[in-house]
Design an enzyme around this catalytic site. Structure first.
Site, PDB file in Angstrom:
ATOM      1  N   CYS A 143     -52.923  -3.965  40.511  1.00  0.00           N
ATOM      2  CA  CYS A 143     -54.386  -4.010  40.457  1.00  0.00           C
ATOM      3  C   CYS A 143     -54.840  -2.631  40.015  1.00  0.00           C
ATOM      4  O   CYS A 143     -54.339  -1.616  40.515  1.00  0.00           O
ATOM      5  CB  CYS A 143     -54.996  -4.371  41.809  1.00  0.00           C
ATOM      6  SG  CYS A 143     -56.802  -4.224  41.861  1.00  0.00           S
ATOM      7  N   CYS A 194     -57.451  -5.864  33.465  1.00  0.00           N
ATOM      8  CA  CYS A 194     -57.674  -6.513  34.752  1.00  0.00           C
ATOM      9  C   CYS A 194     -56.486  -7.434  35.003  1.00  0.00           C
ATOM     10  O   CYS A 194     -56.186  -8.294  34.164  1.00  0.00           O
ATOM     11  CB  CYS A 194     -58.968  -7.334  34.686  1.00  0.00           C
ATOM     12  SG  CYS A 194     -59.285  -8.378  36.128  1.00  0.00           S
TER      13      CYS A 194
END
Length: 279
Positions: free
Chosen positions: A198, A79
């Site tokens: 991302c 992440c």
């Protein structure tokens, strides 16, 4: 906290605030299929991208603690927001107190290491969540490794909702992807490498390629993180021995499991049966 400290071989822990890290996990499993994996998605509290540094750290730390409680000796923060806002604190301040033999790794550093092999102009674009762009984590890591490079960041707040609402191939995706690419490239006409900062964004790759000018390298993180992990385990045989090898993958979520399973299957291209956990 009931922390397992036996150091018996255990799954490699993989954490994400939501679903995007599953795209990284998929590539890791392709590259290193022999290991066991335990994934936790903190879907009940996602998205992290708009949260404060303190909240992202608190939530990430809770999820890392959970994976440690399950025996994991090595945890990957799949992440970008957690890697940007929590990794350094966990590595420097928490691990020495919890267990200095365990390791927590992120996705930003391996990605930054790779761009040096790719860019010709040294002008790097970053697409990320507002939190990742605001943190300037990529800017900082790139400045450390390549001080002569120039970094141009652009937040894409609509890209994650597009993916999670299954609109990645719809006309709404065309509008926002083109708009954000144009905004990034307006900052510098000489950008030749763009990082998808991302882990949701690879699911928009068809649209990104459609609107990105030819000749610009698009960097997705899954394969890079998988290669980096393979290299890490080769260089650290003492950690490699602590990773169990059964070829299994277990999924946990803080959200209702059935809801998680439906969307997770899109990211990993196979049926997912997750277990709901409370942190």
């Amino acid at each position: 906290m009931n922390m397992k400290l036996s150091h018996d071989p255990a799954p490699i822990g993989v954490f994400d605030s939501g679903f995007g890290g599953l795209s990284v996990l998929r590539e890791i499993r392709k590259t290193l299929p022999q290991y066991d994996y335990l994934f936790i998605g903190d879907n009940a509290r996602a998205p992290y991208g708009v949260r404060s540094f303190q909240l992202v750290y608190d939530f990430t730390r809770q999820c890392v603690d959970y994976l440690f409680q399950q025996g994991c000796n090595l945890v990957i923060l799949a992440c970008n927001t957690a890697s940007a806002k929590a990794l350094r604190s966990i590595q420097q301040h928490d691990l020495p107190l919890i267990d200095p033999t365990r390791r927590v790794l992120g996705v930003i550093r391996p990605t930054v290491e790779k761009i040096g092999e790719i860019t010709k102009t040294g002008n790097i674009g970053i697409f990320g969540t507002p939190g990742t762009i605001q943190s300037k984590s990529y800017d900082i890591e790139i400045a450390k490794m390549y001080p002569h490079f120039h970094v141009y960041g652009h937040p894409c707040p609509m890209w994650v909702p597009l993916v999670e609402n299954r609109e990645s191939e719809g006309p709404g995706a065309d509008y926002f992807v083109k708009k954000d690419i144009d905004a990034l490239l307006a900052q510098c006409s000489d950008i030749d490498t763009v990082i998808l900062g991302c882990t949701h964004y690879p699911l928009l790759m068809n649209k990104i390629r459609q609107y990105m000018p030819q000749g610009i390298n698009i960097i997705a993180q899954g394969e890079i993180v998988a290669e980096s992990l393979e290299d890490y385990l080769r260089r650290h045989p003492e950690m490699e021995k602590k990773c169990s090898k059964g070829g299994s993958c277990t999924y946990c979520t803080t959200e209702e499991a059935e809801k998680f399973n439906t969307l997770a299957s899109i990211f990993v291209n196979e049926k997912v049966e997750a277990t709901h956990v409370t942190l």
